[in-house]
Design an enzyme around this catalytic site. Sequence first.
Site, PDB file in Angstrom:
ATOM      1  N   SER A 220      46.226  61.299  60.054  1.00 15.79           N
ATOM      2  CA  SER A 220      47.526  61.746  60.563  1.00 15.79           C
ATOM      3  C   SER A 220      47.343  62.486  61.881  1.00 15.79           C
ATOM      4  O   SER A 220      46.311  63.143  62.106  1.00 15.79           O
ATOM      5  CB  SER A 220      48.147  62.681  59.524  1.00 15.79           C
TER       6      SER A 220
ATOM      7  N   TYR B 134      48.020  70.161  53.376  1.00 15.33           N
ATOM      8  CA  TYR B 134      48.003  68.697  53.464  1.00 15.33           C
ATOM      9  C   TYR B 134      47.192  68.261  54.683  1.00 15.33           C
ATOM     10  O   TYR B 134      46.285  67.428  54.597  1.00 15.33           O
ATOM     11  CB  TYR B 134      49.439  68.157  53.537  1.00 15.33           C
TER      12      TYR B 134
ATOM     13  N   LYS C 179      43.399  66.032  55.311  1.00 22.66           N
ATOM     14  CA  LYS C 179      43.156  64.880  56.208  1.00 22.66           C
ATOM     15  C   LYS C 179      41.979  65.191  57.140  1.00 22.66           C
ATOM     16  O   LYS C 179      41.125  64.342  57.382  1.00 22.66           O
ATOM     17  CB  LYS C 179      44.410  64.572  57.042  1.00 22.66           C
TER      18      LYS C 179
HETATM   19  P1  NAD Z   1      53.296  57.384  49.615  1.00 22.13           P
HETATM   20  O1  NAD Z   1      53.367  58.625  48.786  1.00 22.13           O
HETATM   21  O2  NAD Z   1      54.501  56.527  49.678  1.00 22.13           O
HETATM   22  O3  NAD Z   1      52.057  56.486  49.151  1.00 22.13           O
HETATM   23  C1  NAD Z   1      50.895  57.040  48.591  1.00 22.13           C
HETATM   24  C2  NAD Z   1      50.595  56.251  47.318  1.00 22.13           C
HETATM   25  O4  NAD Z   1      49.403  56.769  46.716  1.00 22.13           O
HETATM   26  C3  NAD Z   1      51.701  56.337  46.276  1.00 22.13           C
HETATM   27  O5  NAD Z   1      52.026  55.049  45.834  1.00 22.13           O
HETATM   28  C4  NAD Z   1      51.094  57.178  45.155  1.00 22.13           C
HETATM   29  O6  NAD Z   1      51.597  56.804  43.888  1.00 22.13           O
HETATM   30  C5  NAD Z   1      49.614  56.846  45.317  1.00 22.13           C
HETATM   31  N1  NAD Z   1      48.703  57.881  44.811  1.00 22.13           N
HETATM   32  C6  NAD Z   1      48.762  59.224  45.040  1.00 22.13           C
HETATM   33  N2  NAD Z   1      47.714  59.836  44.443  1.00 22.13           N
HETATM   34  C7  NAD Z   1      46.971  58.865  43.858  1.00 22.13           C
HETATM   35  C8  NAD Z   1      45.772  58.856  43.108  1.00 22.13           C
HETATM   36  N3  NAD Z   1      45.145  60.002  42.838  1.00 22.13           N
HETATM   37  N4  NAD Z   1      45.290  57.681  42.653  1.00 22.13           N
HETATM   38  C9  NAD Z   1      45.943  56.519  42.901  1.00 22.13           C
HETATM   39  N5  NAD Z   1      47.092  56.468  43.612  1.00 22.13           N
HETATM   40  C10 NAD Z   1      47.593  57.618  44.087  1.00 22.13           C
HETATM   41  O7  NAD Z   1      52.844  57.820  51.083  1.00 22.13           O
HETATM   42  P2  NAD Z   1      52.836  56.982  52.428  1.00 22.13           P
HETATM   43  O8  NAD Z   1      53.886  57.523  53.312  1.00 22.13           O
HETATM   44  O9  NAD Z   1      52.809  55.538  52.129  1.00 22.13           O
HETATM   45  O10 NAD Z   1      51.446  57.451  53.019  1.00 22.13           O
HETATM   46  C11 NAD Z   1      50.257  56.691  52.819  1.00 22.13           C
HETATM   47  C12 NAD Z   1      49.085  57.454  53.379  1.00 22.13           C
HETATM   48  O11 NAD Z   1      49.317  57.718  54.759  1.00 22.13           O
HETATM   49  C13 NAD Z   1      48.863  58.818  52.723  1.00 22.13           C
HETATM   50  O12 NAD Z   1      47.479  59.063  52.631  1.00 22.13           O
HETATM   51  C14 NAD Z   1      49.507  59.774  53.709  1.00 22.13           C
HETATM   52  O13 NAD Z   1      48.936  61.058  53.633  1.00 22.13           O
HETATM   53  C15 NAD Z   1      49.195  59.093  55.031  1.00 22.13           C
HETATM   54  N6  NAD Z   1      50.150  59.458  56.090  1.00 22.13           N
HETATM   55  C16 NAD Z   1      51.484  59.280  55.877  1.00 22.13           C
HETATM   56  C17 NAD Z   1      52.388  59.665  56.862  1.00 22.13           C
HETATM   57  C18 NAD Z   1      53.879  59.517  56.640  1.00 22.13           C
HETATM   58  O14 NAD Z   1      54.648  60.182  57.307  1.00 22.13           O
HETATM   59  N7  NAD Z   1      54.329  58.646  55.737  1.00 22.13           N
HETATM   60  C19 NAD Z   1      51.926  60.206  58.065  1.00 22.13           C
HETATM   61  C20 NAD Z   1      50.557  60.345  58.261  1.00 22.13           C
HETATM   62  C21 NAD Z   1      49.668  59.958  57.256  1.00 22.13           C
HETATM   63  C1  UD1 Z   2      55.845  66.333  59.237  1.00 20.86           C
HETATM   64  C2  UD1 Z   2      54.694  67.221  58.790  1.00 20.86           C
HETATM   65  C3  UD1 Z   2      53.379  66.538  59.180  1.00 20.86           C
HETATM   66  C4  UD1 Z   2      53.306  65.125  58.609  1.00 20.86           C
HETATM   67  C5  UD1 Z   2      54.527  64.340  59.109  1.00 20.86           C
HETATM   68  C6  UD1 Z   2      54.589  62.939  58.580  1.00 20.86           C
HETATM   69  C7  UD1 Z   2      55.510  69.534  58.817  1.00 20.86           C
HETATM   70  C8  UD1 Z   2      55.424  70.869  59.485  1.00 20.86           C
HETATM   71  N1  UD1 Z   2      54.802  68.537  59.392  1.00 20.86           N
HETATM   72  O1  UD1 Z   2      55.744  66.194  60.656  1.00 20.86           O
HETATM   73  O2  UD1 Z   2      52.288  67.308  58.686  1.00 20.86           O
HETATM   74  O3  UD1 Z   2      52.122  64.477  59.030  1.00 20.86           O
HETATM   75  O4  UD1 Z   2      55.715  65.031  58.695  1.00 20.86           O
HETATM   76  O5  UD1 Z   2      54.839  62.927  57.207  1.00 20.86           O
HETATM   77  O6  UD1 Z   2      56.189  69.387  57.808  1.00 20.86           O
HETATM   78  N2  UD1 Z   2      63.618  67.818  61.402  1.00 20.86           N
HETATM   79  C9  UD1 Z   2      64.851  68.408  61.346  1.00 20.86           C
HETATM   80  N3  UD1 Z   2      65.513  68.423  60.163  1.00 20.86           N
HETATM   81  C10 UD1 Z   2      64.994  67.890  59.013  1.00 20.86           C
HETATM   82  C11 UD1 Z   2      63.720  67.288  59.083  1.00 20.86           C
HETATM   83  C12 UD1 Z   2      63.054  67.279  60.300  1.00 20.86           C
HETATM   84  O7  UD1 Z   2      65.362  68.895  62.346  1.00 20.86           O
HETATM   85  O8  UD1 Z   2      65.638  67.960  57.957  1.00 20.86           O
HETATM   86  C13 UD1 Z   2      62.916  67.756  62.708  1.00 20.86           C
HETATM   87  C14 UD1 Z   2      61.588  68.485  62.728  1.00 20.86           C
HETATM   88  O9  UD1 Z   2      61.739  69.820  63.080  1.00 20.86           O
HETATM   89  C15 UD1 Z   2      60.826  67.663  63.778  1.00 20.86           C
HETATM   90  C16 UD1 Z   2      61.391  66.231  63.614  1.00 20.86           C
HETATM   91  O10 UD1 Z   2      62.646  66.389  62.964  1.00 20.86           O
HETATM   92  O11 UD1 Z   2      61.129  68.106  65.055  1.00 20.86           O
HETATM   93  C17 UD1 Z   2      60.509  65.340  62.753  1.00 20.86           C
HETATM   94  O12 UD1 Z   2      60.247  65.997  61.512  1.00 20.86           O
HETATM   95  P1  UD1 Z   2      59.444  65.294  60.323  1.00 20.86           P
HETATM   96  O13 UD1 Z   2      60.006  63.949  60.066  1.00 20.86           O
HETATM   97  O14 UD1 Z   2      59.403  66.247  59.177  1.00 20.86           O
HETATM   98  O15 UD1 Z   2      57.986  65.066  60.924  1.00 20.86           O
HETATM   99  P2  UD1 Z   2      56.977  66.126  61.586  1.00 20.86           P
HETATM  100  O16 UD1 Z   2      57.556  67.478  61.675  1.00 20.86           O
HETATM  101  O17 UD1 Z   2      56.486  65.523  62.855  1.00 20.86           O
END
Ligand code: NAD
Ligand code: UD1
Length: 340
Positions: free
Chosen positions: A125, A150, A154
């Site tokens: 991330s 979190y 990572k």
């Molecule tokens: P998500 O929660 O939709 O998917 C994660 C999946 O992992 C889920 O299906 C959950 O059931 C499964 N899981 C959790 N713990 C587990 C375990 N111990 N064993 C087996 N399965 C398990 O999340 P996502 O948005 O699809 O994210 C996927 C990956 O990308 C994650 O590692 C997340 O941290 C990373 N990531 C996501 C975002 C985002 O904003 N979505 C941003 C940066 C990084």
């Molecule tokens: C958040 C997480 C980050 C994670 C990322 C993707 C925090 C502090 N950071 O990032 O660790 O990797 O999500 O899952 O939580 N916003 C609003 N109102 C809302 C929600 C968001 O104004 O109800 C604003 C936030 O202040 C930000 C933007 O929208 O400026 C995006 O927010 P968000 O989608 O939560 O992502 P990040 O803050 O970038």
Amino acid sequence: MFNILVTGGAGYVGSHTCLKLLEEGFKVIVLDNLANSSIEALNRVQILANRSLIFIHGDIRDSSCLDRIFKTHQIDAVIHFAGLKAVGESQQIPLEYFDNNISGSLNLFNAMQRASVYNLVFSSSATVYGELHKSPLNETMCTGTTTNNYGYTKLIVEQLLEKLSQSDPRWSIALLRYFNPVGAHPSGLIGENPRGIPNNLMPYVTQVAIGAREKLSIFGQDYETIDGTGVRDYIHVMDLANAHLCALQNRINRSGCRAWNIGTGRGASVLQVIKAFKDINGVDVKYEFAPRRDGDIAICYADNQRAVSELGWIPQYGLEEMLRDSWNWQKQNPNGFNKG
Ligand code: NAD
Ligand code: UD1
């Protein structure tokens, strides 16, 4: 044909990536404990791809389950999505986060080594850059000052993988640093299915638009940005899914560990997102201004040149498609994957 183990493949990013993998002819084996996802996502992936995958309901912390998978299926590479991802929750139950995200990952890497599988794509991330640097963020900038548990998980897994690859050249590791994943498959059949109150902007916006929530709170209006609201690099989940295929195709069997930013390289403010959402979808999103959220930064967007030049990855979707597809998914699935 490559056999790919996808941990967390039933989740948001995982399900879209499984679809791409199936479309490209890979054999897909998903391991997911369904802690934050629904099997319905994978049913729909198989309908869209018109191909089937293998689903194993299990946990990455279960070594015997992992050993069975590696023994039964000739796995060539692992894409590792499984883990917990809610920032606020990670402050309340840190040990759960350390256990799932750090111990779980280590358990997986050990099982890979026992099975002599050394190709790995890891979901990292942009949060690993912390608050130190000015955007655009590039991969040469130092990491290390994450603001929540979190993000810390990572960072730790990235560092473990770097050390591992330095000590053992058999490993080929891609760290994909996602910026802000949004959007859904254009069919509207699969998308993000947050449980409870969404933490992230986009699901909150679509839930307000559909009437499930009264209004959006905009966290902060006094940042040094174009209009005072936070700026982020939103990336369409289909482009993100494609980045995993590019990483597999371009990096597999190349020794070492390398990080790539996966973002568009362009930022949009919260107010810009709301306005664009209305322009594109014709729906108003009620909002109010609220205080800044702890841990938020003003501006975060990627320098994505390394991914473009080394992985041959070029994002295809702009903000318009992201907002269209997020809304399309929400409209067609007002209760996510839950029926009724
Ligand atoms: P998500 O929660 O939709 O998917 C994660 C999946 O992992 C889920 O299906 C959950 O059931 C499964 N899981 C959790 N713990 C587990 C375990 N111990 N064993 C087996 N399965 C398990 O999340 P996502 O948005 O699809 O994210 C996927 C990956 O990308 C994650 O590692 C997340 O941290 C990373 N990531 C996501 C975002 C985002 O904003 N979505 C941003 C940066 C990084
Ligand atoms: C958040 C997480 C980050 C994670 C990322 C993707 C925090 C502090 N950071 O990032 O660790 O990797 O999500 O899952 O939580 N916003 C609003 N109102 C809302 C929600 C968001 O104004 O109800 C604003 C936030 O202040 C930000 C933007 O929208 O400026 C995006 O927010 P968000 O989608 O939560 O992502 P990040 O803050 O970038």
